[in-house]
Design an enzyme around this catalytic site. Structure first.
Site, PDB file in Angstrom:
ATOM      1  CE  LYS B  83      -4.084   1.784   2.503  1.00 52.58           C
ATOM      2  NZ  LYS B  83      -4.987   1.529   3.644  1.00 52.58           N
ATOM      3  CB  SER B 158      -8.333   3.200   2.363  1.00 51.80           C
ATOM      4  OG  SER B 158      -7.471   2.689   3.365  1.00 51.80           O
ATOM      5  CB  SER B 182      -8.554   0.463   5.370  1.00 49.20           C
ATOM      6  OG  SER B 182      -9.323   1.637   5.284  1.00 49.20           O
TER       7      SER B 182
END
Lengths: 100, 482
Positions: B83, B158, B182
């Site tokens: 990420k 996310s 997330s």
């Protein structure tokens, strides 16, 4: 719960947060923040007067390390990421004598 | 089984063991994944940056070590998507925000170091909602990620880029961060395993902060065994993170076969009713039956305060974010918009650099912390957090694990919720309580919804109980509808 958030509140908060909002954004954010805060009003019915607050889920206290020298970030590498540098320091425009 | 599946859904465990034994080369494994990226990345947009050359060099080094008789480690040759809020030294780390576009951190996150030390190969920096604020990966300054299972749908968020990368076979493992769901919510929507460990299990050093008392890094993988292996690699104490738990990581992968006989599992009543799609609730009830058939004692649990989780979270997380994001001021790194004075430069840089959702949360948090409102909003939310922790503690007197949906629905269409933040936030009702309590939870793929899209069921456990949590997850994986 406090009174409903107003456009003036949102403008004040934007100023505190160092954000400039257009009139359209002010309008939109006022409605959207009000909706979230309205939803949050469901906690109003809870009696939490005697409940202690939780700021952190894991109770760790006095986290210390041995006082020994370890490598730190390379100064040149750090300064290379700055928008402006002078004499190995971060360079900014004038700030003294100005209203924030 | 592994022979029948395409190479790009090979598990991390299978890849690592094949590379360690010399049966496959890390380079061949990588090239297979890079080919998948070439074929579909234009459509999916899982990555902000693909590191093909760096990955090839890393894979060749793994192969050189295997040839020299060395063991590169438990993730030898495993392609990983990071990420893009995890710091990588000398490699752009953007948080999908214009305010950090082009920033190259001067250090690696602890998890990045630990993955490299275990032989993993980083293939790219994955897209996210800006600063991890969102549930659909649509709040990215660089455009949305699409769900590989149905590209008209969001991947969740996310950590949507890391999750889509795994689901599309671009990487065998993704690392995400989970502040309110997330990791787990996109895992559910894309049909992969996603886990949020106990707060403090995995070092946050080098994870760009969103809400520091809630953020936790965790894996996204094809299988529960892969999650166990990755967690053993990235977890454990780190002196660089003062909130890191001192206890050693327990063995996880080696206990996965121990089953659930005698474990008490409670289905969370408050997360099975209003707001939960009937097809999702049906899968959760079927998952409970699978656990019961495997010998677990299944019952109904009540955790009343979880219904206030969303309200508490959307005051606490923005409050912490408003503080954390005050560091983006155009002085030391990131975007600077020139202006005659420093205060004007700060204002212009922040206004130009942050997207709408980030501004909204900074504003919400600043308001909740501001004079006259602190007690009513932030202070009250912190007390509600205590109630949630107490209610979980009470439930865990009767149960070892809890079971609930991960996401209230399957994946929704792109654009469906972007204009209504509150509706978007409601995606997180089942995942937020674990963050507020600092407890581990994992989403396991379990069949499909009426629309044919993946459903994830969520197992929750008390702090530090990752081992029984993953044992039960392995049982669900084995018993999931095919």
């Amino acid at each position: 719960m406090p009174q409903k958030i107003t456009r003036d509140d949102v403008a004040h908060v934007a100023d505190l947060a160092r954000l400039a909002l257009s009139d359209d954004e002010l309008e939109q954010f006022t409605g959207q923040l009000a909706a979230v805060l309205d939803h949050a009003a469901d906690v109003e019915a809870l009696d939490v007067a005697d409940v202690p607050p939780t700021s952190h889920p894991v109770p760790l206290e006095n986290v210390l390390r041995d006082d020994v020298v370890t490598p730190s970030l390379d100064r040149a590498e750090v300064l290379a990421q700055a928008p402006a540098v002078e004499d190995d320091r971060f360079r900014v425009p004038p700030s003294l004598g100005q209203e924030p | 089984m592994a022979d029948a599946t395409p190479a790009t859904t090979d598990t991390a465990v299978a890849i690592a063991e094949a590379v360690r034994s010399g049966e496959r080369s890390a380079r061949e494994v990588l090239d297979t994944h890079l080919a998948a990226i070439d074929a579909r990345e234009g459509e999916i947009h899982a990555f902000n940056l693909v590191l093909a050359d760096e990955a090839r060099a890393a894979a060749d080094e793994i192969d050189r070590r295997v040839a020299a008789g060395e063991d590169p480690g438990p993730l030898a040759g495993v392609p990983v998507a990071l990420k893009d809020n995890l710091c990588t030294r000398g490699v752009a780390t953007t948080c999908s925000s214009k305010i950090l576009e082009g920033w190259e951190p001067p250090y690696d996150a602890t998890v990045v170091r630990r993955l490299a030390d275990a032989g993993a190969v980083v293939v790219g920096k994955a897209n996210l909602d800006e600063f991890a604020m969102g549930s659909s990966t649509e709040n990215s300054a660089f455009g949305p990620t699409r769900n590989p299972r149905d590209t008209t749908k969001v991947p969740g968020g996310s950590s949507g880029g890391s999750t889509a990368a795994v689901a599309a076979g671009f990487a065998a493992v993704g690392l995400g961060s989970d502040t309110g769901g997330s990791i787990r919510q996109p895992a559910a929507l894309c049909g992969v395993v996603g886990m949020k460990p106990t707060y403090g299990r995995v070092s946050r050093y080098g994870l760009v902060a969103f809400a520091s008392s809630l953020d936790q890094i965790g894996p996204l993988t094809h299988t529960v065994a892969d999650t166990a292996r990755v967690l053993e690699v990235i977890g454990g104490h780190d002196p660089a993170d003062t909130t890191s738990i001192p206890e050693a990581m327990p063995a996880l992968e080696s206990v996965l076969g121990d089953g659930v006989a005698g474990l008490r599992v409670g289905v969370v009543r408050e997360l099975m009713g209003e707001g939960i799609a009937p097809d999702v609730a049906a899968r959760v009830r079927e998952a409970a039956e699978v656990l019961a058939a495997a010998g677990a004692e299944v019952g109904e649990a009540s955790v009343p305060a979880v219904t206030y989780g969303l309200s508490a979270y959307y005051l606490i997380a923005p409050a912490e974010a408003s503080s954390n994001l005050s560091r983006y001021d155009g002085v030391r790194y990131g975007l600077r918009v020139d202006a005659p004075t420093t205060p004007e430069m700060n204002l212009a840089s922040r206004t130009a650099g942050f997207g709408a959702e980030v501004k909204r949360r900074i504003m919400l948090g600043t308001y909740a912390l501001s004079a006259g409102y602190y007690d009513a909003y932030y202070g009250k939310a912190q007390k509600v957090r205590t109630l949630i922790i107490r209610d979980f503690a009470a439930a865990y007197e009767s149960f070892d694990l809890l079971l609930a949906p991960t996401s209230p629905t399957t994946a929704f269409p792109l654009g469906a919720k972007v204009s209504d933040p509150l509706t978007m936030y409601l995606n997180d009702i089942c995942t937020i309580p674990s963050n507020l309590a600092g407890q581990p939870a994992v989403s396991v793929p379990f069949g499909a919804g009426d629309d044919g899209l993946p459903v994830g069921v969520q197992l929750l456990a008390p702090a530090l109980a990752e081992a029984p949590l993953l044992r039960a997850a392995a049982v669900l994986e084995e018993g999931a509808p095919s």
